[in-house]
Design a protein around this motif. Structure first.
Motif, PDB file in Angstrom:
ATOM      1  N   SER A 178     -12.433 -12.253  -6.683  1.00 55.87           N
ATOM      2  CA  SER A 178     -12.901 -11.074  -7.400  1.00 55.87           C
ATOM      3  C   SER A 178     -11.704 -10.306  -7.948  1.00 55.87           C
ATOM      4  O   SER A 178     -10.552 -10.572  -7.617  1.00 55.87           O
ATOM      5  N   ILE A 179     -11.991  -9.335  -8.794  1.00 57.64           N
ATOM      6  CA  ILE A 179     -10.944  -8.483  -9.347  1.00 57.64           C
ATOM      7  C   ILE A 179     -10.171  -7.805  -8.221  1.00 57.64           C
ATOM      8  O   ILE A 179      -8.943  -7.704  -8.252  1.00 57.64           O
ATOM      9  N   PHE A 180     -10.886  -7.349  -7.219  1.00 58.32           N
ATOM     10  CA  PHE A 180     -10.250  -6.628  -6.119  1.00 58.32           C
ATOM     11  C   PHE A 180      -9.354  -7.536  -5.294  1.00 58.32           C
ATOM     12  O   PHE A 180      -8.273  -7.144  -4.862  1.00 58.32           O
ATOM     13  N   GLU A 181      -9.803  -8.769  -5.075  1.00 64.53           N
ATOM     14  CA  GLU A 181      -9.012  -9.697  -4.286  1.00 64.53           C
ATOM     15  C   GLU A 181      -7.704 -10.037  -5.003  1.00 64.53           C
ATOM     16  O   GLU A 181      -6.656 -10.187  -4.372  1.00 64.53           O
ATOM     17  N   LYS A 182      -7.740 -10.149  -6.303  1.00 64.35           N
ATOM     18  CA  LYS A 182      -6.532 -10.490  -7.070  1.00 64.35           C
ATOM     19  C   LYS A 182      -5.576  -9.311  -7.140  1.00 64.35           C
ATOM     20  O   LYS A 182      -4.368  -9.480  -7.118  1.00 64.35           O
ATOM     21  N   GLN A 183      -6.150  -8.109  -7.233  1.00 64.77           N
ATOM     22  CA  GLN A 183      -5.320  -6.926  -7.406  1.00 64.77           C
ATOM     23  C   GLN A 183      -4.858  -6.342  -6.068  1.00 64.77           C
ATOM     24  O   GLN A 183      -3.825  -5.698  -5.996  1.00 64.77           O
ATOM     25  N   PHE A 188      -3.553  -2.173  -3.036  1.00 65.72           N
ATOM     26  CA  PHE A 188      -4.422  -1.718  -1.950  1.00 65.72           C
ATOM     27  C   PHE A 188      -4.864  -2.909  -1.091  1.00 65.72           C
ATOM     28  O   PHE A 188      -4.749  -4.059  -1.485  1.00 65.72           O
ATOM     29  N   GLU A 189      -5.350  -2.585   0.086  1.00 67.15           N
ATOM     30  CA  GLU A 189      -5.961  -3.587   0.960  1.00 67.15           C
ATOM     31  C   GLU A 189      -7.439  -3.696   0.591  1.00 67.15           C
ATOM     32  O   GLU A 189      -8.118  -2.678   0.444  1.00 67.15           O
ATOM     33  N   TYR A 190      -7.928  -4.918   0.422  1.00 69.82           N
ATOM     34  CA  TYR A 190      -9.331  -5.122   0.074  1.00 69.82           C
ATOM     35  C   TYR A 190      -9.984  -6.022   1.118  1.00 69.82           C
ATOM     36  O   TYR A 190      -9.476  -7.099   1.442  1.00 69.82           O
ATOM     37  N   ILE A 191     -11.092  -5.550   1.679  1.00 70.72           N
ATOM     38  CA  ILE A 191     -11.814  -6.316   2.700  1.00 70.72           C
ATOM     39  C   ILE A 191     -13.305  -6.285   2.378  1.00 70.72           C
ATOM     40  O   ILE A 191     -13.871  -5.208   2.153  1.00 70.72           O
ATOM     41  N   LYS A 192     -13.925  -7.442   2.355  1.00 66.53           N
ATOM     42  CA  LYS A 192     -15.372  -7.523   2.140  1.00 66.53           C
ATOM     43  C   LYS A 192     -16.063  -7.791   3.465  1.00 66.53           C
ATOM     44  O   LYS A 192     -15.694  -8.722   4.190  1.00 66.53           O
ATOM     45  N   LEU A 193     -17.071  -6.972   3.772  1.00 65.00           N
ATOM     46  CA  LEU A 193     -17.883  -7.164   4.983  1.00 65.00           C
ATOM     47  C   LEU A 193     -19.298  -7.549   4.547  1.00 65.00           C
ATOM     48  O   LEU A 193     -20.097  -6.689   4.188  1.00 65.00           O
ATOM     49  N   PRO A 194     -19.645  -8.836   4.594  1.00 66.51           N
ATOM     50  CA  PRO A 194     -20.974  -9.261   4.158  1.00 66.51           C
ATOM     51  C   PRO A 194     -22.073  -8.926   5.156  1.00 66.51           C
ATOM     52  O   PRO A 194     -23.242  -8.827   4.799  1.00 66.51           O
ATOM     53  N   GLU A 195     -21.722  -8.750   6.435  1.00 66.19           N
ATOM     54  CA  GLU A 195     -22.681  -8.396   7.474  1.00 66.19           C
ATOM     55  C   GLU A 195     -21.915  -7.967   8.722  1.00 66.19           C
ATOM     56  O   GLU A 195     -20.693  -8.055   8.777  1.00 66.19           O
ATOM     57  N   PHE A 196     -22.646  -7.486   9.715  1.00 69.12           N
ATOM     58  CA  PHE A 196     -22.018  -7.034  10.959  1.00 69.12           C
ATOM     59  C   PHE A 196     -22.306  -8.038  12.063  1.00 69.12           C
ATOM     60  O   PHE A 196     -23.276  -7.914  12.807  1.00 69.12           O
ATOM     61  N   GLU A 197     -21.450  -9.040  12.152  1.00 65.74           N
ATOM     62  CA  GLU A 197     -21.526 -10.057  13.188  1.00 65.74           C
ATOM     63  C   GLU A 197     -20.151 -10.193  13.827  1.00 65.74           C
ATOM     64  O   GLU A 197     -19.154  -9.760  13.261  1.00 65.74           O
ATOM     65  N   GLU A 198     -20.108 -10.817  15.027  1.00 69.69           N
ATOM     66  CA  GLU A 198     -18.839 -10.921  15.757  1.00 69.69           C
ATOM     67  C   GLU A 198     -17.753 -11.596  14.935  1.00 69.69           C
ATOM     68  O   GLU A 198     -16.591 -11.191  14.959  1.00 69.69           O
ATOM     69  N   CYS A 199     -18.133 -12.626  14.192  1.00 70.03           N
ATOM     70  CA  CYS A 199     -17.125 -13.350  13.424  1.00 70.03           C
ATOM     71  C   CYS A 199     -16.522 -12.471  12.332  1.00 70.03           C
ATOM     72  O   CYS A 199     -15.327 -12.580  12.019  1.00 70.03           O
ATOM     73  N   ASN A 200     -17.345 -11.583  11.736  1.00 64.32           N
ATOM     74  CA  ASN A 200     -16.819 -10.676  10.717  1.00 64.32           C
ATOM     75  C   ASN A 200     -15.836  -9.684  11.316  1.00 64.32           C
ATOM     76  O   ASN A 200     -14.854  -9.295  10.681  1.00 64.32           O
ATOM     77  N   LEU A 201     -16.112  -9.267  12.554  1.00 65.60           N
ATOM     78  CA  LEU A 201     -15.210  -8.354  13.247  1.00 65.60           C
ATOM     79  C   LEU A 201     -13.845  -9.005  13.448  1.00 65.60           C
ATOM     80  O   LEU A 201     -12.799  -8.371  13.234  1.00 65.60           O
ATOM     81  N   GLU A 202     -13.828 -10.274  13.834  1.00 68.31           N
ATOM     82  CA  GLU A 202     -12.565 -10.967  14.053  1.00 68.31           C
ATOM     83  C   GLU A 202     -11.796 -11.148  12.747  1.00 68.31           C
ATOM     84  O   GLU A 202     -10.573 -10.994  12.714  1.00 68.31           O
ATOM     85  N   VAL A 203     -12.514 -11.460  11.680  1.00 60.31           N
ATOM     86  CA  VAL A 203     -11.859 -11.597  10.373  1.00 60.31           C
ATOM     87  C   VAL A 203     -11.245 -10.270   9.950  1.00 60.31           C
ATOM     88  O   VAL A 203     -10.117 -10.214   9.435  1.00 60.31           O
ATOM     89  N   LEU A 204     -11.981  -9.189  10.159  1.00 61.67           N
ATOM     90  CA  LEU A 204     -11.491  -7.854   9.802  1.00 61.67           C
ATOM     91  C   LEU A 204     -10.230  -7.505  10.591  1.00 61.67           C
ATOM     92  O   LEU A 204      -9.253  -6.987  10.026  1.00 61.67           O
ATOM     93  N   LYS A 205     -10.226  -7.779  11.886  1.00 65.37           N
ATOM     94  CA  LYS A 205      -9.050  -7.485  12.720  1.00 65.37           C
ATOM     95  C   LYS A 205      -7.836  -8.257  12.226  1.00 65.37           C
ATOM     96  O   LYS A 205      -6.723  -7.715  12.163  1.00 65.37           O
ATOM     97  N   ASP A 206      -8.056  -9.532  11.890  1.00 61.06           N
ATOM     98  CA  ASP A 206      -6.937 -10.352  11.401  1.00 61.06           C
ATOM     99  C   ASP A 206      -6.363  -9.781  10.104  1.00 61.06           C
ATOM    100  O   ASP A 206      -5.140  -9.751   9.911  1.00 61.06           O
ATOM    101  N   ARG A 207      -7.244  -9.333   9.217  1.00 62.68           N
ATOM    102  CA  ARG A 207      -6.772  -8.765   7.951  1.00 62.68           C
ATOM    103  C   ARG A 207      -6.012  -7.459   8.171  1.00 62.68           C
ATOM    104  O   ARG A 207      -5.001  -7.193   7.519  1.00 62.68           O
ATOM    105  N   LEU A 208      -6.502  -6.624   9.086  1.00 64.50           N
ATOM    106  CA  LEU A 208      -5.852  -5.341   9.345  1.00 64.50           C
ATOM    107  C   LEU A 208      -4.504  -5.520  10.029  1.00 64.50           C
ATOM    108  O   LEU A 208      -3.603  -4.682   9.868  1.00 64.50           O
ATOM    109  N   GLU A 209      -4.358  -6.606  10.789  1.00 71.96           N
ATOM    110  CA  GLU A 209      -3.069  -6.871  11.425  1.00 71.96           C
ATOM    111  C   GLU A 209      -1.983  -7.139  10.374  1.00 71.96           C
ATOM    112  O   GLU A 209      -0.797  -6.932  10.626  1.00 71.96           O
ATOM    113  N   GLU A 210      -2.400  -7.591   9.197  1.00 75.21           N
ATOM    114  CA  GLU A 210      -1.461  -7.898   8.116  1.00 75.21           C
ATOM    115  C   GLU A 210      -1.366  -6.745   7.114  1.00 75.21           C
ATOM    116  O   GLU A 210      -0.961  -6.937   5.970  1.00 75.21           O
ATOM    117  N   LYS A 211      -1.745  -5.557   7.541  1.00 74.85           N
ATOM    118  CA  LYS A 211      -1.775  -4.381   6.665  1.00 74.85           C
ATOM    119  C   LYS A 211      -0.433  -4.169   5.953  1.00 74.85           C
ATOM    120  O   LYS A 211       0.625  -4.141   6.562  1.00 74.85           O
TER     121      LYS A 211
END
Length: 370
Positions: A178-183, A188-211
């Motif tokens: 997406s435009i946001f992912e490329k930019q 800025f940091e861009y994170i997409k949350l398609p739903e609230f499941e455990e696996c999404n939480l882990e993906v989010l944590k991994d992305r935030l660790e690379e802030k």
């Protein structure tokens, strides 16, 4: 070698055999375990005949037992086939499941004032008196009860196959390109949350660790919600410890959920929402906006407005699931209507019909001076 034919010479044996077979067939289609009753009944009947027949032999016994076993296997196979066609993948619901749905609906519904009404009692009796109950009949029952209770948020849905497979982490990776992912990596940091499941939480944590930036965009477009525990864990990544995330108001009590302690600070957080954003996604946006009123913006189209909590029961045999509104939620005594006001103010009257519309709004907001 010639095997003697099985003959029911005595009237008592004949009547007994007929009754056992008829009873077994009826039971095997009403309860699966009753197939054992059928098998046991016919087997005992055969033994009784052989014992009472002077001309019986071991060969006759083996012959009869084999016939009974083959008949039993055939009946159970036919039962499983018809059950799958009529119920799990068909149009009908087991009566036992319907009874459970009614109890679930009456006991768990946030508004069950309809239970004592004559219209409801008659409707329930008519449903339970049906020999075969269709999924459509259950849906009509719930919709009529919803009208009697005047609770429009109640819903009923059924699925063809209920699966409990655990999602793998790579299934939760957000879409790229997406435009946001490329930019994002540049400004800025861009994170997409398609739903609230455990696996999404882990993906989010991994992305935030690379802030790498102090501006965060959380994309909640198309997010219809998910698990409440995951919502609390995600909100805790941004809110200070002890901050209210949400309060759930049930029939007899209310429960407030607090942040477990913030780990990541950002100068600005932007939420992207649309008409499909609902439930936990709405709570997350409202809770962060409520606490960080200056640095959080919620932009996009008006969300679903699902300011309720639902309990969902799944009925594997009938292949359906049913959900009932059991609570409402607030954030700092504000409900979902407060989120609508924030979206309208932060969006500044813009229309969001494409990815470019969202991107333009983000660029404009980020360029504004505080």
């Amino acid at each position: 070698m010639k095997i003697k034919k099985y003959k029911l010479k005595k009237p008592l044996n004949t009547i007994n055999a007929i009754l056992i077979v008829v009873l077994g067939i009826l039971l095997v289609f009403s309860r699966q375990w009753s197939g054992l009753v059928f098998f046991a009944g016919v087997f005992v009947n055969c033994l009784y005949y052989l014992i009472s027949n002077k001309n019986s032999s071991i060969k006759n016994t083996v012959y009869i037992v084999c016939v009974v076993i083959i008949a039993q296997v055939a009946l159970l196979g036919f039962y499983d086939f018809t059950r799958n066609i009529l119920y799990a993948n068909g149009s009908y619901v087991y009566k036992s499941d319907v009874e459970d749905i009614i109890n679930f609906f009456e006991n768990e519904s946030l508004n069950n004032s309809f239970v004592e009404k004559d219209e409801y009692i008659n409707m329930k009796e008519n449903l339970l008196n049906k020999i075969l109950i269709k999924k459509r009949d259950v849906e009509d029952y719930l919709n009529e009860a919803k009208m009697l209770s005047r609770q429009n948020e109640m819903y009923f849905s059924y699925v063809s196959g209920i699966q409990y497979e655990k999602k793998e982490k790579d299934e939760c990776e957000e879409n790229t390109g997406s435009i946001f992912e490329k930019q994002g990596p540049e400004v800025f940091e861009y994170i997409k949350l398609p739903e609230f499941e455990e696996c999404n939480l882990e993906v989010l944590k991994d992305r935030l660790e690379e802030k790498k930036n102090d501006i965060l965009i959380i994309d909640l477009r198309g997010n219809k919600g998910g698990k409440r525990d995951v919502l609390i864990d995600i909100a805790s990544l941004f809110l200070p410890k002890g901050t209210e995330v949400m309060t759930v108001h049930g029939k007899h009590q209310k429960t407030t959920y607090f942040s477990k302690g913030g780990h990541y600070n950002f100068d600005k957080i932007l939420f992207l929402v649309d008409k499909s954003t609902a439930s936990c996604a709405e709570v997350l946006a409202l809770s962060l906006k409520n606490h960080y009123s200056d640095k959080v913006k919620v932009i996009g189209s008006r969300t679903v407005g699902q300011g309720v909590g639902k309990s969902v029961n799944k009925y594997q045999k009938s292949g359906i699931e049913v959900g009932v509104v059991t609570s409402t939620w607030t954030v700092g005594e504000k409900d979902v209507n407060a989120l609508f006001d924030y979206i309208e103010n932060d969006s500044g009257g813009r229309k969001f019909e494409s990815e470019d519309d969202y991107f333009s709004a983000v660029v404009t907001i980020l360029s504004e001076k505080e």
